[in-house]
Design an enzyme around this catalytic site. Structure first.
Site, short mmCIF file in Angstrom:
data_model
loop_
_atom_site.label_atom_id
_atom_site.label_comp_id
_atom_site.label_asym_id
_atom_site.label_seq_id
_atom_site.Cartn_x
_atom_site.Cartn_y
_atom_site.Cartn_z
CE LYS A 1 47.80 44.08 41.70
NZ LYS A 1 46.52 44.59 42.36
NE ARG B 1 41.98 44.35 36.06
CZ ARG B 1 43.24 43.63 36.01
NH1 ARG B 1 43.54 42.55 35.64
NH2 ARG B 1 43.87 44.35 36.66
CG ASP C 1 46.55 47.66 49.76
OD1 ASP C 1 46.86 46.45 49.38
OD2 ASP C 1 46.94 48.70 48.62
CE1 TYR D 1 22.91 49.27 39.41
CE2 TYR D 1 22.31 49.21 37.46
CZ TYR D 1 23.27 49.41 38.35
OH TYR D 1 24.34 50.93 38.33
CD GLU E 1 21.34 51.75 44.04
OE1 GLU E 1 20.98 52.66 44.02
OE2 GLU E 1 22.26 52.32 42.50
CB THR F 1 43.27 43.51 44.38
OG1 THR F 1 44.54 43.13 43.97
CG2 THR F 1 43.47 45.00 43.65
N1 DSN Z 1 48.93 48.62 39.37
C1 DSN Z 1 49.68 47.06 40.23
C2 DSN Z 1 50.29 46.59 41.11
O1 DSN Z 1 50.51 46.61 39.11
O2 DSN Z 1 50.70 46.79 41.30
C3 DSN Z 1 48.76 47.77 41.61
O3 DSN Z 1 47.27 48.34 41.97
#
Ligand code: DSN
Length: 413
Positions: free
Chosen positions: A226, A232, A197, A51, A53, A223
């Site tokens: 991807k 993740r 984004d 932890y 924080e 994120t």
């Molecule tokens: N769910 C993601 C996607 O597949 O593009 C975006 O957050």
């Protein structure tokens, strides 16, 4: 996984089944990828026990010597990779990262302006079903119906009319690059915070295959799982003048302790993204998408905007007389995994819309090239001509598995 296999054989069997599934299918979900073994190991490391924080050097718990080092390493690597002034690596994923941005800059009821969900935007860009659309006054711009492209004149018009607090650039299903200089000029003219984004194309930015929004934007979220090919998680990159507001919005504003094992895995994924071979990966991801797009167009598929210059394609299936869901289910049976998706001008329900979305991040990580893209287009064509013919779908599935067997899977083989 010797402990898991003996202590929880039921779960172990599920892990093995998923490994086999990821090996034997062609994964075309535009937001998925295969992480390296190093990223998997860091994700499963002892940092899961901690932890923390707070932020490095200012935690609410003792015993942070190693957690601080890990978080600082992830931050330094992200700054170097994207040229950012300030980075927060704690958001649990993309949606909390985006919420943190609104929390930092908006009051309930403030106006935000972003891309319409059915034109490629994201739920957290103010969709009515998302908290962002319920607590904020969301206005949306659309794609030009003739070209399928962003219309910067329309964005400017809406921005000057509605004077949003936050102007959002970014998407989860737009197959083209974004012009960040134009977005910056519009944000300046209407006095908005420019929020990009880049979750979908962060890996392309990292590898030099997409313009970098960081020099233009006040704040950028991404994120990490991807095109960036990490665990993740998510990050927020911003100008130094916004650092305090962003950090306070993430913790204590929205979250408790960061997921330190994810931070460790982000750090090691960023090291990989800094290597020269990642540039080749990013370039090949776009090249594969363009070969696949051209092969699909040749077979009569109607691609939104006519093609792609990033990692994804959005296909309107209205001319194929099959819905997105029926197509996606048949493609899964054939071993080609993607998602059904709404398209611009959508007339059907989101649960069974008119289109499908697909992308090349995973297949490129696996080493697929132009010849495999041509094959995928052929299989997709055959599948959509036989959506109710189980035998035909099984035959394609066998061909898909045979091809997959020739390509080792990163992180698994
Ligand atoms: N769910 C993601 C996607 O597949 O593009 C975006 O957050």
């Amino acid at each position: 996984m010797s402990a898991l296999s003996t202590q929880d054989p039921e779960l172990f069997a599920m892990v093995k089944a998923e490994e086999a599934y990821q090996k034997s299918t062609i994964r075309l979900i535009a937001s998925e990828n295969y992480v390296s073994k190093a990223v998997l190991e860091a994700s499963g490391s002892v940092f899961a026990n901690k932890y923390s924080e707070g932020y490095p050097g200012a935690r609410y718990y003792q015993g942070q010597i190693n957690c601080d080092a890990v978080e600082r390493l992830a931050i330094e690597r992200a700054k170097k990779l994207f040229g950012a002034e300030h980075v927060n690596v704690q958001p649990y994923s993309g949606s909390p990262a985006n919420l943190a941005v609104y929390f930092a800059f908006c009051q309930p009821g403030d106006t935000i302006l972003g891309l319409n969900l059915s034109h490629g935007g994201h739920l957290t860009h103010g969709s009515k079903v998302s908290l962002t659309g319920k607590w904020l006054n969301a206005v949306h711009y659309s794609l030009n119906p003739e070209t399928g492209l962003l219309d910067y004149d329309e964005i400017r018009k809406l921005a000057l009319e509605h004077r949003p607090k936050v102007l959002i650039a970014g998407h989860s299903a737009y197959p083209r690059q974004l012009d960040f200089a134009k977005f910056r000029a519009i944000a300046d003219e209407c006095g908005a915070i420019l929020f990009v984004d880049m979750a979908h194309f962060a890996g392309l930015v990292a590898g030099g295959a997409h313009p970098n929004p960081v020099p233009y934007a006040d704040v950028v979220t991404t994120t990490t799982h991807k095109t960036l090919r990490g665990p993740r998680g998510a990050m927020i990159l911003c100008k130094e003048k916004h650092a305090k507001a962003i950090d306070k919005a993430v913790f204590p504003g929205l979250q408790g302790g960061p997921h330190n094992s994810t931070t460790a895995a982000i750090a090691t994924a960023l090291r990989e993204a800094l290597l020269p071979e990642f540039k080749t990966y990013a370039a090949n991801t776009v090249k594969n998408a363009q070969v696949l797009a051209a092969a699909l167009v040749k077979r009569g598929f109607n691609l939104v905007s006519g093609g792609t210059d990033n990692h994804l394609m959005l296909i309107d299936l209205n001319n194929k007389n099959v819905s997105g869901k029926v197509a996606a289910v048949a493609l899964e049976k054939a071993g080609l995994v993607l998602n059904y998706n709404t398209v611009p001008g959508e007339t059907r329900k989101a649960s069974d819309p008119s289109g499908i979305r697909l992308g090349t991040p995973s297949v490129t990580s696996r080493g697929f090239g132009a010849a495999e893209m041509e094959k995928i287009a052929e299989w997709m064509d055959r599948t959509l001509q036989s959506v109710e013919d189980e035998a035909a779908l099984l035959k394609i599935n066998a061909e898909v598995s045979a091809l997959c067997a020739k390509f080792p899977v990163p992180g698994l083989d």
